[in-house]
Design a protein around this motif. Structure first.
Motif, mmCIF file in Angstrom:
data_model
loop_
_atom_site.group_PDB
_atom_site.id
_atom_site.type_symbol
_atom_site.label_atom_id
_atom_site.label_comp_id
_atom_site.label_asym_id
_atom_site.label_seq_id
_atom_site.Cartn_x
_atom_site.Cartn_y
_atom_site.Cartn_z
ATOM 1 N N LEU A 1 12.080 0.285 -10.099
ATOM 2 C CA LEU A 1 12.355 -0.402 -11.353
ATOM 3 C C LEU A 1 13.779 -0.121 -11.814
ATOM 4 O O LEU A 1 14.183 1.034 -11.940
ATOM 5 N N GLY A 2 14.511 -1.181 -12.068
ATOM 6 C CA GLY A 2 15.823 -1.080 -12.687
ATOM 7 C C GLY A 2 15.663 -1.182 -14.196
ATOM 8 O O GLY A 2 14.651 -0.757 -14.752
ATOM 9 N N ARG A 3 16.633 -1.799 -14.844
ATOM 10 C CA ARG A 3 16.568 -1.967 -16.301
ATOM 11 C C ARG A 3 15.473 -2.953 -16.684
ATOM 12 O O ARG A 3 15.374 -4.021 -16.100
ATOM 13 N N PRO A 4 14.691 -2.623 -17.708
ATOM 14 C CA PRO A 4 13.705 -3.590 -18.182
ATOM 15 C C PRO A 4 14.383 -4.713 -18.962
ATOM 16 O O PRO A 4 15.488 -4.548 -19.488
ATOM 17 N N PHE A 5 13.726 -5.836 -19.059
ATOM 18 C CA PHE A 5 14.235 -6.981 -19.808
ATOM 19 C C PHE A 5 14.491 -6.600 -21.260
ATOM 20 O O PHE A 5 15.460 -7.056 -21.873
ATOM 21 N N ALA B 1 0.025 -1.401 -10.273
ATOM 22 C CA ALA B 1 0.325 -0.160 -10.980
ATOM 23 C C ALA B 1 1.808 -0.135 -11.315
ATOM 24 O O ALA B 1 2.627 -0.729 -10.607
ATOM 25 N N ILE B 2 2.130 0.580 -12.396
ATOM 26 C CA ILE B 2 3.518 0.723 -12.797
ATOM 27 C C ILE B 2 3.685 2.059 -13.495
ATOM 28 O O ILE B 2 2.804 2.495 -14.240
ATOM 29 N N ASP B 3 4.782 2.729 -13.198
ATOM 30 C CA ASP B 3 5.139 3.966 -13.886
ATOM 31 C C ASP B 3 6.586 3.822 -14.329
ATOM 32 O O ASP B 3 7.512 3.999 -13.537
ATOM 33 N N VAL B 4 6.758 3.463 -15.587
ATOM 34 C CA VAL B 4 8.090 3.180 -16.121
ATOM 35 C C VAL B 4 8.942 4.447 -16.116
ATOM 36 O O VAL B 4 10.136 4.389 -15.800
ATOM 37 N N GLU B 5 8.334 5.589 -16.433
ATOM 38 C CA GLU B 5 9.080 6.854 -16.455
ATOM 39 C C GLU B 5 9.582 7.229 -15.061
ATOM 40 O O GLU B 5 10.715 7.669 -14.899
ATOM 41 N N ALA B 6 8.735 7.077 -14.057
ATOM 42 C CA ALA B 6 9.115 7.406 -12.678
ATOM 43 C C ALA B 6 9.864 6.254 -12.009
ATOM 44 O O ALA B 6 10.339 6.400 -10.891
ATOM 45 N N ARG B 7 9.928 5.097 -12.674
ATOM 46 C CA ARG B 7 10.711 3.941 -12.244
ATOM 47 C C ARG B 7 10.213 3.299 -10.952
ATOM 48 O O ARG B 7 10.995 2.994 -10.058
ATOM 49 N N TRP B 8 8.878 3.076 -10.885
ATOM 50 C CA TRP B 8 8.321 2.363 -9.738
ATOM 51 C C TRP B 8 7.194 1.439 -10.182
ATOM 52 O O TRP B 8 6.610 1.619 -11.246
ATOM 53 N N ALA B 9 6.934 0.459 -9.333
ATOM 54 C CA ALA B 9 5.805 -0.448 -9.520
ATOM 55 C C ALA B 9 5.227 -0.755 -8.145
ATOM 56 O O ALA B 9 5.938 -0.769 -7.139
ATOM 57 N N GLU C 1 -6.245 -2.198 0.262
ATOM 58 C CA GLU C 1 -5.340 -1.161 0.785
ATOM 59 C C GLU C 1 -4.203 -0.898 -0.200
ATOM 60 O O GLU C 1 -3.837 0.256 -0.442
ATOM 61 N N ALA C 2 -3.646 -1.951 -0.761
ATOM 62 C CA ALA C 2 -2.561 -1.797 -1.728
ATOM 63 C C ALA C 2 -3.046 -1.078 -2.988
ATOM 64 O O ALA C 2 -2.315 -0.260 -3.567
ATOM 65 N N ILE C 3 -4.280 -1.359 -3.409
ATOM 66 C CA ILE C 3 -4.841 -0.667 -4.572
ATOM 67 C C ILE C 3 -4.965 0.828 -4.278
ATOM 68 O O ILE C 3 -4.595 1.663 -5.111
ATOM 69 N N ALA C 4 -5.447 1.172 -3.101
ATOM 70 C CA ALA C 4 -5.566 2.590 -2.724
ATOM 71 C C ALA C 4 -4.188 3.258 -2.712
ATOM 72 O O ALA C 4 -4.036 4.392 -3.195
ATOM 73 N N GLU C 5 -3.183 2.565 -2.187
ATOM 74 C CA GLU C 5 -1.824 3.113 -2.180
ATOM 75 C C GLU C 5 -1.303 3.287 -3.606
ATOM 76 O O GLU C 5 -0.672 4.298 -3.917
ATOM 77 N N ALA C 6 -1.569 2.308 -4.467
ATOM 78 C CA ALA C 6 -1.118 2.393 -5.860
ATOM 79 C C ALA C 6 -1.765 3.571 -6.564
ATOM 80 O O ALA C 6 -1.106 4.298 -7.321
ATOM 81 N N GLU C 7 -3.042 3.780 -6.320
ATOM 82 C CA GLU C 7 -3.750 4.892 -6.966
ATOM 83 C C GLU C 7 -3.252 6.241 -6.476
ATOM 84 O O GLU C 7 -3.241 7.213 -7.232
ATOM 85 N N ALA C 8 -2.803 6.310 -5.225
ATOM 86 C CA ALA C 8 -2.254 7.551 -4.680
ATOM 87 C C ALA C 8 -0.821 7.790 -5.154
ATOM 88 O O ALA C 8 -0.360 8.922 -5.204
ATOM 89 N N GLY C 9 -0.127 6.732 -5.502
ATOM 90 C CA GLY C 9 1.270 6.831 -5.910
ATOM 91 C C GLY C 9 2.191 6.766 -4.711
ATOM 92 O O GLY C 9 1.764 6.967 -3.573
ATOM 93 N N PRO C 10 3.458 6.471 -4.964
ATOM 94 C CA PRO C 10 4.398 6.289 -3.859
ATOM 95 C C PRO C 10 4.876 7.602 -3.248
ATOM 96 O O PRO C 10 4.920 8.633 -3.916
ATOM 97 N N THR C 11 5.219 7.519 -1.982
ATOM 98 C CA THR C 11 5.919 8.622 -1.326
ATOM 99 C C THR C 11 7.413 8.373 -1.477
ATOM 100 O O THR C 11 7.837 7.273 -1.867
#
Length: 157
Positions: A90-94, A73-81, A16-26
């Motif tokens: 996602l806040g500041r990266p290390f 899944a991670i989208d650094v530009e959109a700032r989510w994982a 289920e989490a994989i399906a949500e990741a592939e759809a992207g966050p709301t």
């Protein structure tokens, strides 16, 4: 051998989490999501990547330094994982903290992994370019595991 009901339920949650990741966050997914700052992807074993960092707003941990459940899944530009258990903002990266600290020490061009730390059981990624392939491989592994369990239990996909 078929999975126990508890393990099957865990695998179903991962799917289920994989399906949500592939759809992207709301917008709602990210509105209540915990934030992870100074995050860094780390390998755990041959299949799994996690995020390590300082989390705030986590429903179980509150504010703490942690490693996440497996990263999907991670989208650094959109700032989510998306991990197996939840969405993260996602806040500041290390790497940004690392560069800032190096500059404050007068090091203009720090070597890769200027700041090194050991977290038992985890290894830093050799290159951020590895991340998409590692995540795709993990998802494929979960799906293969699901197919094998369904076949063993005599269930259709």
């Amino acid at each position: 051998m078929a999975l126990s009901p508890e393990n099957r339920a865990g695998l179903d949650r991962a799917l289920e989490a994989i399906a949500e990741a592939e759809a992207g966050p709301t917008v709602a997914d990210l509105t209540g999501a915990p934030t992870i700052d100074h995050w860094r992807p780390l390998r755990s074993g041959s299949h799994t990547v996690v995020l390590w960092g300082n989390v705030s707003g986590h429903p179980l941990l509150g504010r703490d330094t942690t490693t996440t459940s497996p990263l999907l899944a991670i989208d650094v530009e959109a700032r989510w994982a998306r991990t197996k258990s939840r969405w993260y903002a996602l806040g500041r990266p290390f790497a940004a903290l690392e560069a800032e600290l190096a500059k404050s020490m007068g090091v203009e061009r720090p070597a890769t992994d200027f700041i090194q730390f050991a977290l038992p059981g985890y290894l830093p990624l050799e290159s951020p370019d590895q991340l998409p392939e590692l995540l795709a491989n993990y998802i494929a592994w979960v799906r293969e595991f699901d197919a094998a369990d369904r076949a063993a239990a005599g269930r259709e996909g």
